[in-house]
Write a protein that holds these residues in place. Structure first.
Motif, mmCIF file in Angstrom:
data_model
loop_
_atom_site.group_PDB
_atom_site.id
_atom_site.type_symbol
_atom_site.label_atom_id
_atom_site.label_comp_id
_atom_site.label_asym_id
_atom_site.label_seq_id
_atom_site.Cartn_x
_atom_site.Cartn_y
_atom_site.Cartn_z
ATOM 1 N N TYR A 1 0.898 -1.167 -0.108
ATOM 2 C CA TYR A 1 -0.080 0.194 0.025
ATOM 3 C C TYR A 1 0.809 1.200 -0.050
ATOM 4 O O TYR A 1 1.712 1.500 1.106
ATOM 5 C CB TYR A 1 -0.832 -0.239 1.404
ATOM 6 C CG TYR A 1 -2.215 0.558 1.442
ATOM 7 C CD1 TYR A 1 -3.089 0.528 0.416
ATOM 8 C CD2 TYR A 1 -2.223 1.738 2.286
ATOM 9 C CE1 TYR A 1 -4.277 1.158 0.663
ATOM 10 C CE2 TYR A 1 -3.507 2.516 2.225
ATOM 11 C CZ TYR A 1 -4.385 2.036 1.553
ATOM 12 O OH TYR A 1 -5.502 2.746 1.820
ATOM 13 N N SER B 1 11.387 3.643 17.590
ATOM 14 C CA SER B 1 11.518 2.853 18.806
ATOM 15 C C SER B 1 12.674 3.454 19.587
ATOM 16 O O SER B 1 13.812 3.337 19.080
ATOM 17 C CB SER B 1 11.372 1.413 18.764
ATOM 18 O OG SER B 1 10.153 1.012 18.222
ATOM 19 N N SER C 1 3.963 -6.259 11.083
ATOM 20 C CA SER C 1 5.609 -6.012 10.459
ATOM 21 C C SER C 1 6.341 -6.346 12.034
ATOM 22 O O SER C 1 5.832 -6.280 13.154
ATOM 23 C CB SER C 1 5.802 -4.343 10.456
ATOM 24 O OG SER C 1 5.395 -3.696 11.493
ATOM 25 N N SER D 1 -0.972 0.542 14.853
ATOM 26 C CA SER D 1 -1.264 -0.640 14.082
ATOM 27 C C SER D 1 -2.212 -1.613 14.900
ATOM 28 O O SER D 1 -2.714 -2.656 14.147
ATOM 29 C CB SER D 1 0.079 -1.193 13.459
ATOM 30 O OG SER D 1 1.242 -1.427 14.528
HETATM 31 P P1 FAD Z 1 4.298 -0.280 14.061
HETATM 32 O O1 FAD Z 1 5.121 -1.739 14.290
HETATM 33 O O2 FAD Z 1 2.867 -0.331 14.555
HETATM 34 O O3 FAD Z 1 5.049 0.500 15.008
HETATM 35 C C1 FAD Z 1 6.423 1.355 14.468
HETATM 36 C C2 FAD Z 1 6.960 2.448 15.548
HETATM 37 O O4 FAD Z 1 5.957 3.348 15.934
HETATM 38 C C3 FAD Z 1 7.149 1.661 17.108
HETATM 39 O O5 FAD Z 1 8.259 0.731 17.098
HETATM 40 C C4 FAD Z 1 7.177 2.894 17.905
HETATM 41 O O6 FAD Z 1 8.190 3.494 17.976
HETATM 42 C C5 FAD Z 1 5.965 3.719 17.216
HETATM 43 N N1 FAD Z 1 4.868 3.487 17.868
HETATM 44 C C6 FAD Z 1 3.647 2.767 17.381
HETATM 45 N N2 FAD Z 1 2.553 2.543 18.357
HETATM 46 C C7 FAD Z 1 3.237 3.229 19.359
HETATM 47 C C8 FAD Z 1 2.304 3.536 20.552
HETATM 48 N N3 FAD Z 1 1.223 3.390 21.170
HETATM 49 N N4 FAD Z 1 3.102 4.342 21.492
HETATM 50 C C9 FAD Z 1 4.412 4.971 21.211
HETATM 51 N N5 FAD Z 1 4.967 4.562 20.060
HETATM 52 C C10 FAD Z 1 4.292 3.809 18.895
HETATM 53 N N6 FAD Z 1 4.436 1.101 4.621
HETATM 54 C C11 FAD Z 1 3.661 1.182 3.736
HETATM 55 O O7 FAD Z 1 3.406 2.507 3.389
HETATM 56 N N7 FAD Z 1 3.109 0.452 2.819
HETATM 57 C C12 FAD Z 1 3.145 -0.843 2.750
HETATM 58 O O8 FAD Z 1 2.628 -1.558 2.197
HETATM 59 C C13 FAD Z 1 4.118 -1.170 3.741
HETATM 60 N N8 FAD Z 1 4.495 -2.617 3.972
HETATM 61 C C14 FAD Z 1 5.570 -3.248 4.942
HETATM 62 C C15 FAD Z 1 5.374 -4.546 5.087
HETATM 63 C C16 FAD Z 1 6.343 -5.020 5.994
HETATM 64 C C17 FAD Z 1 6.627 -6.564 6.242
HETATM 65 C C18 FAD Z 1 7.143 -4.090 6.685
HETATM 66 C C19 FAD Z 1 8.300 -4.614 7.709
HETATM 67 C C20 FAD Z 1 7.081 -2.682 6.761
HETATM 68 C C21 FAD Z 1 6.194 -2.272 5.738
HETATM 69 N N9 FAD Z 1 5.750 -0.889 5.685
HETATM 70 C C22 FAD Z 1 5.001 -0.336 4.748
HETATM 71 C C23 FAD Z 1 6.627 0.189 6.328
HETATM 72 C C24 FAD Z 1 5.872 0.537 7.527
HETATM 73 O O9 FAD Z 1 4.790 1.248 7.267
HETATM 74 C C25 FAD Z 1 6.843 1.721 8.407
HETATM 75 O O10 FAD Z 1 7.934 1.016 8.755
HETATM 76 C C26 FAD Z 1 6.301 2.587 9.162
HETATM 77 O O11 FAD Z 1 6.919 3.529 9.769
HETATM 78 C C27 FAD Z 1 5.659 1.849 10.653
HETATM 79 O O12 FAD Z 1 4.375 1.045 10.437
HETATM 80 P P2 FAD Z 1 4.303 -0.400 11.141
HETATM 81 O O13 FAD Z 1 2.984 -0.875 11.247
HETATM 82 O O14 FAD Z 1 5.411 -1.374 10.864
HETATM 83 O O15 FAD Z 1 4.455 0.158 12.767
#
Ligand code: FAD
Length: 310
Positions: A50, A156, A147, A129
């Protein structure tokens, strides 16, 4: 289809493939050539990314829908919380369910202002997420992957904080984590130890990026904070103007990485294909993941002998 690799000690190897939605008719043709080439390997699922900020919303949807209609593959649609209200996200999600999609890769997404900016959730959107995972599971009984970051997410403050986020996603209903790519397998295993010590039991599937364009990979690693070992740079040294040799080296390097993972117990891989099939196809072949008939033959041969993996 169960494929066993000699190196895995007869344990089945499962693979999944990630694609991105094409922007042009040429890119669409490349993507579909790749899907057609990789489909006979019977991946567990194929995922479609996405775009940042939902920029590919329609294209992601169209690609996933075409996979549903024209193939027997199980698609997984990536989805982020960025720049959308819960209502908008839920509508997309219901559309996927109605189209027959049963698997979502749920992500927070990058800050709407770009990587490096502070993340500000949409006022009426899913905040994290884990929130999104909860929302998805409320709408329908989706399989949800999330992820994971072997080198922790750059935002983080610590590994503990990062693992809290992963735990929250799993508590909300995610059943699989797929890792950001990494080039040093030790980092993956150290992370896996931390995940298990934190009591998180879901599979943490390594995301493998076969490096065919070293410069691109180096840029990516600088942006994401992924450690790029100097030996890897060394493998590609002096080959900037030699794409043919680079390609052979790329296959060798990726094979080296997956074989080491298999030797250390990994049996499931998620490949970042970048919409290209050849390198991933070759690595799967080496892993014993082959079209059913060829696979039976290849595995039969490999399975003879000592009756146990070398
Ligand atoms: P999460 O794992 O939810 O969180 C990332 C960081 O955000 C945490 O480590 C923390 O520092 C902070 N955080 C989250 N929640 C909280 C909270 N409640 N309190 C404090 N801090 C918090 N990006 C796209 O745009 N499109 C895609 O299709 C896409 N696919 C991906 C597929 C994979 C397998 C991976 C590994 C990454 C992908 N990404 C994609 C990248 C991703 O969107 C980015 O890395 C983004 O910055 C974090 O999203 P996440 O869901 O991994 O975050």
């Amino acid at each position: 289809v169960e494929r066993r690799s000699r190196r895995s000690g007869g344990r089945p190897i499962a693979v999944s493939f990630e694609f991105f939605p094409p922007k042009t008719p040429e890119m669409e043709a490349t993507l579909w050539n790749s899907i057609t080439r990789l489909a006979p390997l019977a991946p567990k699922f194929v995922s479609v990314t996405y775009g940042a900020g939902g920029s590919t919303r329609e294209r992601t949807h169209a690609t996933v829908e075409r996979i549903v209609k024209e193939t027997r593959l199980a698609p997984a649609a990536h989805l982020t919380c960025v720049a959308a209200s819960k209502g908008e996200v839920d509508e997309v999600v219901r559309g996927y369910w109605d189209a027959g999609v049963r698997h979502i890769v749920a992500l927070r997404g990058d800050p709407p202002g770009g990587v490096g900016q502070a993340y500000v959730p949409h006022a009426e959107g899913y905040k994290t997420s884990a929130d999104l995972v909860t929302g998805l599971r409320r709408i329908a009984n989706f399989e949800v992957s999330v992820s994971a970051y072997p080198e922790k997410h750059p935002e983080s403050p610590s590994f503990d904080a990062d693992l809290d986020i992963l735990a929250a996603k799993v508590d909300a209903g995610a059943t699989r984590a797929i890792t950001q790519c990494f080039f040093d397998n030790d980092l993956y295993f150290r992370y896996l130890d931390k995940v298990r010590a934190r009591g998180i039991e879901v599979p943490v599937v390594p995301g493998i990026l076969p490096v065919s364009n070293f410069k691109q990979a180096r840029n990516f690693s600088e942006k994401t904070g992924t450690y790029m070992p100097s030996w890897l740079a060394g493998r590609f040294e002096g080959l900037d103007d030699d794409p043919e040799t680079r390609k052979l080296i790329a296959a060798a390097v990726a094979a080296e990485q997956v074989f080491d993972l298999v030797d250390r117990g990994v049996t499931e891989f998620h490949f970042y294909t970048l919409n290209r099939a050849d390198l991933v196809y070759a690595i799967c072949h080496l892993l014993g993941v082959r079209p059913p008939q060829a696979g039976a033959e290849g595995q039969g041969k490999e399975g003879h002998g000592k009756g146990q993996a070398a």
